[in-house]
Design an enzyme around this catalytic site. Structure first.
Site, PDB file in Angstrom:
ATOM      1  N   ASP A  56      10.929   7.340  -7.924  1.00  0.00           N
ATOM      2  CA  ASP A  56      10.108   6.155  -8.166  1.00  0.00           C
ATOM      3  C   ASP A  56      10.713   5.239  -9.233  1.00  0.00           C
ATOM      4  O   ASP A  56      10.056   4.912 -10.228  1.00  0.00           O
ATOM      5  CB  ASP A  56       8.699   6.549  -8.602  1.00  0.00           C
ATOM      6  CG  ASP A  56       8.044   7.549  -7.667  1.00  0.00           C
ATOM      7  OD1 ASP A  56       8.183   7.383  -6.451  1.00  0.00           O
ATOM      8  OD2 ASP A  56       7.387   8.482  -8.161  1.00  0.00           O
ATOM      9  N   GLY A 132      -2.195  15.934  -6.062  1.00  0.00           N
ATOM     10  CA  GLY A 132      -2.989  16.121  -4.862  1.00  0.00           C
ATOM     11  C   GLY A 132      -4.415  15.649  -4.990  1.00  0.00           C
ATOM     12  O   GLY A 132      -5.289  16.077  -4.243  1.00  0.00           O
ATOM     13  N   ILE A 169      -2.994   4.727  -8.716  1.00  0.00           N
ATOM     14  CA  ILE A 169      -1.616   5.114  -9.044  1.00  0.00           C
ATOM     15  C   ILE A 169      -0.655   4.043  -8.516  1.00  0.00           C
ATOM     16  O   ILE A 169      -1.051   3.085  -7.867  1.00  0.00           O
ATOM     17  CB  ILE A 169      -1.228   6.486  -8.461  1.00  0.00           C
ATOM     18  CG1 ILE A 169      -1.219   6.448  -6.930  1.00  0.00           C
ATOM     19  CG2 ILE A 169      -2.147   7.582  -8.975  1.00  0.00           C
ATOM     20  CD1 ILE A 169      -0.543   7.654  -6.314  1.00  0.00           C
ATOM     21  N   GLU A 225       1.655   3.647   0.329  1.00  0.00           N
ATOM     22  CA  GLU A 225       1.564   3.674  -1.135  1.00  0.00           C
ATOM     23  C   GLU A 225       2.708   2.883  -1.760  1.00  0.00           C
ATOM     24  O   GLU A 225       3.492   2.236  -1.078  1.00  0.00           O
ATOM     25  CB  GLU A 225       1.604   5.119  -1.625  1.00  0.00           C
ATOM     26  CG  GLU A 225       2.798   5.898  -1.124  1.00  0.00           C
ATOM     27  CD  GLU A 225       2.605   7.397  -1.210  1.00  0.00           C
ATOM     28  OE1 GLU A 225       1.486   7.846  -1.480  1.00  0.00           O
ATOM     29  OE2 GLU A 225       3.581   8.124  -1.003  1.00  0.00           O
TER      30      GLU A 225
END
Length: 337
Positions: A56, A132, A169, A225
């Protein structure tokens, strides 16, 4: 980075004369490494060396010419480079991790940072989450230099809980031409969201508490995402990562894009399909030994736009590595080369 239950992630933890002059200052190898061998296939990542294990990544070029990269892991992992080719690990962004992180992660560590420079200071949005789970928070840190250890925690910006239908997030700050600030974020559940930000505080604007929806997958997997928005040629472009991250060579991550004439959407792909209905034009997908490219950010450098991402190296036991490619916008859509 995907935060729904799945197999554990693999171990590791941005022409005037002025622009042309800056471009010439870059080593030729750093530029030639990003030239594609063929235009018909997805390109391999440009050549990067040194400490390339990452997840990321977000990157910025400082006024001195240094490339500052931050990424998932620890107190937000750091790398630096002088030429965009050779990267070297640095210290974590935070010398000590903010105490509030433990409310959202038992580890605790931070994920998917987003670095930018506005108003004479560096800002870094990032996420902390229980793995999770959508018990998550987006945090903000500021710095006058952007260097590891210089960041001041500004606390939480936005949160989600197990009862939320969204996940706080993978934040990305976008500053529009009219001076308005927007923060996109999210994964899984009901997809990519956006809120308006107060430029004075870096947090949600109190006079607009709307949570906008930008992209989703109504049926089947919910896996979309890591949003990142840029404005080019009058359009807003929303990049996002689709499918499964963080599973080594079994990862199915890929980067897709849609565009809109309004920051809040609707975003549609090249075929006119709404990103609220699983639309998205592919930018990067798995090819050869490059598995699951995603977790992307877009950086405007002196020679054009870069897509900065991670992928899993099929020739190296699925090790997550740094990928950098230039983007060509001549068709009206971003094409990696």
């Amino acid at each position: 980075m995907s935060r729904t239950p799945r197999t554990p992630r693999s171990p590791h933890t941005r022409r005037t004369l002025r622009t042309r002059t800056a471009l010439l200052a870059l080593p030729a190898a750093a530029l030639l490494a990003l030239v594609p061998s063929t235009a018909s296939a997805y390109p391999n990542p440009g050549r990067v060396t040194g400490d390339v294990v990452t997840h990321d990544p977000t990157m910025i070029r400082t006024s001195s010419g240094q490339y500052l990269l931050y990424a998932t892991g620890g107190g937000i992992a750091n790398k630096t480079s002088s030429d965009r080719t050779a990267f070297r690990n640095g210290s974590d962004a935070f010398s000590s991790r903010p105490s509030w992180w433990r409310n959202y992660s038992s580890v605790p560590e931070a994920w998917a940072p987003d670095i930018s420079y506005h108003g004479g200071r560096y800002l870094m949005y990032y996420s902390v989450s229980k793995f999770g789970s959508n018990t998550s928070a987006i945090g903000l840190a500021t710095s006058s230099t952007g260097q590891p250890g210089s960041w001041t925690d500004q606390g939480t910006v936005y949160t989600s809980s197990s009862s939320s239908d969204y996940n706080a997030i993978d934040p990305n700050l976008f500053v529009d031409d009219d001076g308005k600030w927007w923060l996109s974020f999210g994964s899984w559940w009901t997809g990519i969201k956006m809120i308006q930000i107060n430029p004075s505080t870096g947090k949600q604007l109190s006079t607009n508490t709307t949570r906008y929806s930008l992209a989703s997958r109504p049926t089947g997997t919910k896996a979309v995402e890591a949003p990142f928005i840029v404005k080019r040629n009058g359009y807003y472009y929303l990049f996002a990562s689709y499918d499964t991250c963080c599973n080594g060579t079994n990862s199915t991550y890929k980067v897709k894009v849609g565009r809109a004439t309004s920051i809040t959407g609707p975003y549609r792909d090249k075929n006119g399909v709404s990103m609220m209905n699983n639309g998205g034009t592919p930018v990067l997908e798995s090819h050869g030994s490059v598995i699951g490219p995603g977790g992307q950010s877009i950086m405007k450098d002196v020679d054009g736009d870069l897509i900065v991402y991670h992928y899993y190296d099929g020739n190296d036991n699925g090790t997550p590595k740094l990928g950098i490619n230039l983007l060509n916008w001549s068709s009206g859509w971003p094409v990696a080369y």
